[in-house]
Structures are given as structure tokens and as C-alpha cells.
Motif scaffolding. Structure first.
Motif, PDB file in Angstrom:
ATOM      1  N   LEU A 125      46.173  26.735  66.593  1.00 17.71           N
ATOM      2  CA  LEU A 125      47.561  27.001  66.239  1.00 17.71           C
ATOM      3  C   LEU A 125      47.959  28.406  66.652  1.00 17.71           C
ATOM      4  CD1 LEU A 125      47.749  25.342  62.719  1.00 17.71           C
ATOM      5  CD2 LEU A 125      48.846  24.545  64.809  1.00 17.71           C
ATOM      6  N   GLU A 126      47.047  29.354  66.498  1.00 16.87           N
ATOM      7  CA  GLU A 126      47.342  30.733  66.882  1.00 16.87           C
ATOM      8  C   GLU A 126      47.658  30.837  68.375  1.00 16.87           C
ATOM      9  OE1 GLU A 126      48.265  34.560  66.628  1.00 16.87           O
ATOM     10  OE2 GLU A 126      47.761  33.332  64.877  1.00 16.87           O
ATOM     11  N   SER A 127      46.976  30.012  69.191  1.00 15.69           N
ATOM     12  CA  SER A 127      47.232  30.052  70.628  1.00 15.69           C
ATOM     13  C   SER A 127      48.620  29.523  70.981  1.00 15.69           C
ATOM     14  CB  SER A 127      46.164  29.259  71.381  1.00 15.69           C
ATOM     15  OG  SER A 127      46.292  27.858  71.143  1.00 15.69           O
ATOM     16  N   LEU A 128      49.256  28.830  70.040  1.00 12.68           N
ATOM     17  CA  LEU A 128      50.613  28.314  70.259  1.00 12.68           C
ATOM     18  C   LEU A 128      51.684  29.332  69.861  1.00 12.68           C
ATOM     19  CD1 LEU A 128      50.226  24.652  68.961  1.00 12.68           C
ATOM     20  CD2 LEU A 128      50.591  25.352  71.331  1.00 12.68           C
ATOM     21  N   ARG A 129      51.262  30.483  69.345  1.00 10.15           N
ATOM     22  CA  ARG A 129      52.240  31.497  68.958  1.00 10.15           C
ATOM     23  C   ARG A 129      53.100  31.878  70.162  1.00 10.15           C
ATOM     24  NH1 ARG A 129      52.684  35.225  64.832  1.00 10.15           N
ATOM     25  NH2 ARG A 129      50.619  34.672  63.983  1.00 10.15           N
ATOM     26  N   GLY A 130      54.410  31.797  69.993  1.00 10.00           N
ATOM     27  CA  GLY A 130      55.333  32.132  71.064  1.00 10.00           C
ATOM     28  C   GLY A 130      55.518  31.035  72.090  1.00 10.00           C
ATOM     29  N   LYS A 131      54.789  29.917  71.930  1.00 17.06           N
ATOM     30  CA  LYS A 131      54.906  28.802  72.862  1.00 17.06           C
ATOM     31  C   LYS A 131      55.942  27.805  72.360  1.00 17.06           C
ATOM     32  CE  LYS A 131      51.421  30.265  75.420  1.00 17.06           C
ATOM     33  NZ  LYS A 131      51.591  30.730  76.814  1.00 17.06           N
ATOM     34  N   SER A 132      56.360  26.931  73.261  1.00 14.21           N
ATOM     35  CA  SER A 132      57.314  25.888  72.878  1.00 14.21           C
ATOM     36  C   SER A 132      56.575  24.572  72.670  1.00 14.21           C
ATOM     37  CB  SER A 132      58.390  25.726  73.955  1.00 14.21           C
ATOM     38  OG  SER A 132      57.807  25.501  75.225  1.00 14.21           O
ATOM     39  N   LEU A 133      56.965  23.858  71.621  1.00 15.15           N
ATOM     40  CA  LEU A 133      56.304  22.612  71.231  1.00 15.15           C
ATOM     41  C   LEU A 133      57.350  21.523  71.067  1.00 15.15           C
ATOM     42  CD1 LEU A 133      53.630  21.191  70.226  1.00 15.15           C
ATOM     43  CD2 LEU A 133      54.366  21.839  67.912  1.00 15.15           C
ATOM     44  N   ALA A 134      57.231  20.463  71.876  1.00 17.67           N
ATOM     45  CA  ALA A 134      58.130  19.319  71.709  1.00 17.67           C
ATOM     46  C   ALA A 134      57.701  18.527  70.485  1.00 17.67           C
ATOM     47  CB  ALA A 134      58.082  18.431  72.953  1.00 17.67           C
ATOM     48  N   LEU A 135      58.693  18.145  69.682  1.00 11.72           N
ATOM     49  CA  LEU A 135      58.389  17.477  68.422  1.00 11.72           C
ATOM     50  C   LEU A 135      59.395  16.366  68.169  1.00 11.72           C
ATOM     51  CD1 LEU A 135      56.677  17.510  65.789  1.00 11.72           C
ATOM     52  CD2 LEU A 135      58.341  19.091  64.849  1.00 11.72           C
ATOM     53  N   PRO A 136      58.966  15.095  68.243  1.00  9.96           N
ATOM     54  CA  PRO A 136      59.883  14.000  67.915  1.00  9.96           C
ATOM     55  C   PRO A 136      59.994  13.816  66.409  1.00  9.96           C
ATOM     56  CG  PRO A 136      57.773  13.112  68.584  1.00  9.96           C
ATOM     57  CD  PRO A 136      57.667  14.617  68.722  1.00  9.96           C
ATOM     58  N   LEU A 137      61.005  13.084  65.994  1.00 12.66           N
ATOM     59  CA  LEU A 137      61.198  12.707  64.592  1.00 12.66           C
ATOM     60  C   LEU A 137      61.370  13.941  63.698  1.00 12.66           C
ATOM     61  CD1 LEU A 137      58.606   9.809  64.335  1.00 12.66           C
ATOM     62  CD2 LEU A 137      60.970   9.755  65.130  1.00 12.66           C
ATOM     63  N   ARG A 138      62.424  14.666  63.922  1.00 16.13           N
ATOM     64  CA  ARG A 138      62.734  15.850  63.125  1.00 16.13           C
ATOM     65  C   ARG A 138      62.826  15.489  61.641  1.00 16.13           C
ATOM     66  NH1 ARG A 138      67.725  20.032  64.316  1.00 16.13           N
ATOM     67  NH2 ARG A 138      67.100  21.637  62.818  1.00 16.13           N
ATOM     68  N   ASN A 139      62.307  16.372  60.801  1.00 16.30           N
ATOM     69  CA  ASN A 139      62.334  16.200  59.344  1.00 16.30           C
ATOM     70  C   ASN A 139      61.480  15.032  58.873  1.00 16.30           C
ATOM     71  OD1 ASN A 139      64.108  18.328  59.294  1.00 16.30           O
ATOM     72  ND2 ASN A 139      65.925  17.071  58.953  1.00 16.30           N
ATOM     73  N   ASP A 140      60.544  14.586  59.698  1.00 17.12           N
ATOM     74  CA  ASP A 140      59.679  13.500  59.278  1.00 17.12           C
ATOM     75  C   ASP A 140      58.227  13.932  59.368  1.00 17.12           C
ATOM     76  OD1 ASP A 140      58.841  10.492  58.922  1.00 17.12           O
ATOM     77  OD2 ASP A 140      61.019  10.566  58.769  1.00 17.12           O
ATOM     78  N   MET A 141      57.302  12.960  59.317  1.00 22.72           N
ATOM     79  CA  MET A 141      55.896  13.273  59.139  1.00 22.72           C
ATOM     80  C   MET A 141      55.362  14.345  60.091  1.00 22.72           C
ATOM     81  SD  MET A 141      53.156  12.596  57.281  1.00 22.72           S
ATOM     82  CE  MET A 141      53.185  10.969  56.534  1.00 22.72           C
TER      83      MET A 141
END
Length: 327
Positions: A125-141
């Protein structure tokens, strides 16, 4: 650009979904019983159970249909249009605590979330600092889980730049076209993007096992992520013997699916929108189970309590009562 904020909104139901919760049960005598599920690996078990005839005695003529979005699903359950549906486990608890007579029959997956990336060095997770992450299903699991993991890692909510996608395929496209650094996907979408990338002469790697990250702080090796929920109307319709028969059929279906994945997934391909070979290839990383809700209750309550530490509204303000656990 959207960041990890507005925690209080994470588990909110739509106004449409809430509007029917206080109304008397709506009895609908459907000629064709329908079981609904997400376009994810657990639904393959349901589709196979129906296609193979395992539900012939319990729900004669049953069909499987995939729901398109969590909001659509919650609204349909609240209005009485979906009586048997695979949903996120916290969502079933939320609906129960908001007044809907719904219970959980089982858990069908102990976690199927993965972060994938073209950059194989993004393994923490630390390596994702400042990176962009695509995330489907906003406000869900997926959103709830990654938010909690970021918090436990001691990172500020905005440390990872979230790019919300309407659907998993949209998140996949964001990753493959280089518009994001990584994507958080459920199975079989995670397996699908890895295989699709190869056909495009690219490499996508499964860099973070979200289940393992969750276990590091929770002490539990599994995320009781999704299960089959039944409304009281559906339970009354099939009777107590039917409820038990439904569970037994799904236990048998799971055995068959794991023994012969490719044959079994042929019946789920069209509904889930993935080729059978991709669904079958995703099973080893889908942690499929058919655990009865009462047996899974300790893990469920542990999971609910962790989510509620961020915002109790995620589960409707309290742990669900005994009647929530159907078997």
C-alpha cells in the motif's frame, strides 16, 4: 480526481431504496423464481446450480440474472423485486438494520479482491502513495475495504488518488490505456485483465492480495465478502425445507464447480459477461465457499465491527440480530 473522503456516505442507501423499507411486505407470486447476483465469481456457483438442475426441487424453473450495480440491486431488494440475491455481506446487514425483513443464507466468497498493475513493483500500500488507482463500485465493498486498509497503514485518506469507474470493465480500460497506475478488481475481472493484457502484448501483474493485507491487521485470513440473502417473502415462498434445500444444492454446486471448472462455468458465461475459461481460471483466487451464515457469524461480526469503526452507518448502526442468520 477523487480521493478517499466522505466516509459517512460509504454505506448510504439511495433514497429510492430507503423509501420502501417501512412499508408492509409486498407479496409477488412470480411464475419464474429468479436468483440475482453480481458479475463476479460467486454467481458462477448459482448459475451452475440452476443450469445443472440442482434447484429443480427447491425452486422449479428458477433462472439466474446478474444485477448491474449495487444501487440498482439495493433499490430492487427494498421494493420487493429481488427476493434472492447475492450481495456484499455488509449490505445485507445494512438492509436488515434499516427495517427490511431479509436474512443471510450463506457466504459464497471469503474474499476476491486484488490490486493489479503493469508496474510489478507496486506490491505494498505504501508503494501506491501518490499513485492513481482505478476503483469500480464507488461507496461499495472495494471502496470500503481499501479505505480501511489505507487507514490501518497509517496513510492519510488522500494518499492514494482514486479514479472511480462505473463498472469493472471501465476500470480495466483505465489500466490498459495507461490512465491509472493500478486497479482494484474483483474476480473474475482481475484474472480477465491479466489474460487480456497478454493478448495485447502487455504484462499486468497481480501485485497486492487484498485478503492478505486485511489479515495483517484484522487477524482473520478471510473477508466474508458476499453471500446469498433471502427476503422473508422468498423464505415463506419456498418454506423452511426449501431454504435448507437451497443451501444443500449450493454446497453440491460448489463441489461440482471446483471439480470441473470449465464445464461448470459455461452456464455462467453469458450472464457474467466473461468467457468460461476466464471464469474458470479465476476460481483459485476467488476463495469460493458455501459456508452457512450461522457458522460464518463470528467472522461476519468481526468484519462488521471493523467496518463500523470507521462509520457505524455502514452496517446500519449495529450488528444484525439473531434472525439475520437463516441457517
Amino acid at each position: 480526481m477523487v480521493v478517499l473522503t466522505r466516509r459517512k456516505a460509504l454505506a448510504g442507501l439511495s433514497v429510492m431504496a430507503l423509501s420502501g423499507l417501512g412499508a408492509p411486505p409486498i407479496v409477488r407470486a412470480r411464475e419464474v423464481p429468479t436468483i440475482y447476483g453480481p458479475p463476479a465469481a460467486p454467481s458462477a456457483v448459482l448459475a451452475h446450480a440452476i443450469k445443472s438442475g440442482l434447484l429443480a426441487d427447491v425452486m422449479p424453473g428458477a433462472v439466474f440474472k446478474a444485477w448491474k450495480s449495487p444501487d440498482e440491486m439495493r433499490a430492487a431488494v427494498a421494493s420487493g423485486n429481488m427476493g434472492a440475491v447475492v450481495m456484499p455481506s455488509y449490505g445485507a446487514a445494512n438492509l436488515r438494520n434499516r427495517g427490511l425483513d431479509i436474512g443471510l443464507l450463506n457466504i459464497l466468497s471469503n474474499g476476491l479482491l486484488y490490486i493489479v498493475s503493469k508496474d510489478e513493483t507496486l506490491t505494498t500500500l505504501e508503494s501506491l502513495r501518490g499513485k492513481s488507482l482505478a476503483l469500480p463500485l464507488r461507496n461499495d465493498m472495494p471502496d470500503l475495504v481499501i479505505g480501511r486498509l489505507v487507514q490501518e497503514a497509517g496513510m492519510e485518506p488522500s494518499a492514494i488518488r482514486l479514479e472511480y469507474a462505473a463498472t469493472p470493465p471501465e476500470a480495466v480500460q483505465l489500466l490498459l490505456t495507461g490512465r491509472v497506475d493500478a486497479a482494484l478488481l474483483s474476480e473474475p475481472a482481475a484474472t480477465g485483465v491479466i489474460l487480456k493484457a497478454k493478448s495485447l502484448f502487455m504484462d499486468v501483474h497481480r501485485v497486492i492480495d487484498v485478503q492478505q493485507e486485511w489479515a495483517k491487521f484484522s487477524g482473520k485470513p478471510a473477508i466474508p465478502q458476499a453471500g446469498l440473502a433471502l427476503t422473508r417473502e422468498m423464505c415463506d415462498r419456498i418454506g423452511s425445507s426449501g431454504v435448507e434445500g437451497l443451501q444443500l444444492a449450493l454446497e453440491k454446486a460448489l463441489e461440482q464447480v471446483l471439480a470441473d471448472p470449465l464445464t461448470a462455468t459455461a452456464s455462467a458465461s453469458e450472464a457474467l459477461g466473461f468467457p468460461p475459461e476466464i471464469i474458470a481460471a479465476s476460481f483459485p483466487t476467488s476463495h469460493l465457499v458455501a459456508s452457512r451464515a450461522r457458522a460464518a457469524r463470528p467472522d461476519l461480526e468481526h468484519f462488521y465491527e471493523i467496518l463500523a469503526q470507521t462509520n457505524p452507518a455502514i452496517i446500519g448502526g449495529r450488528l444484525p440480530d439473531d434472525g439475520f442468520y437463516l441457517l
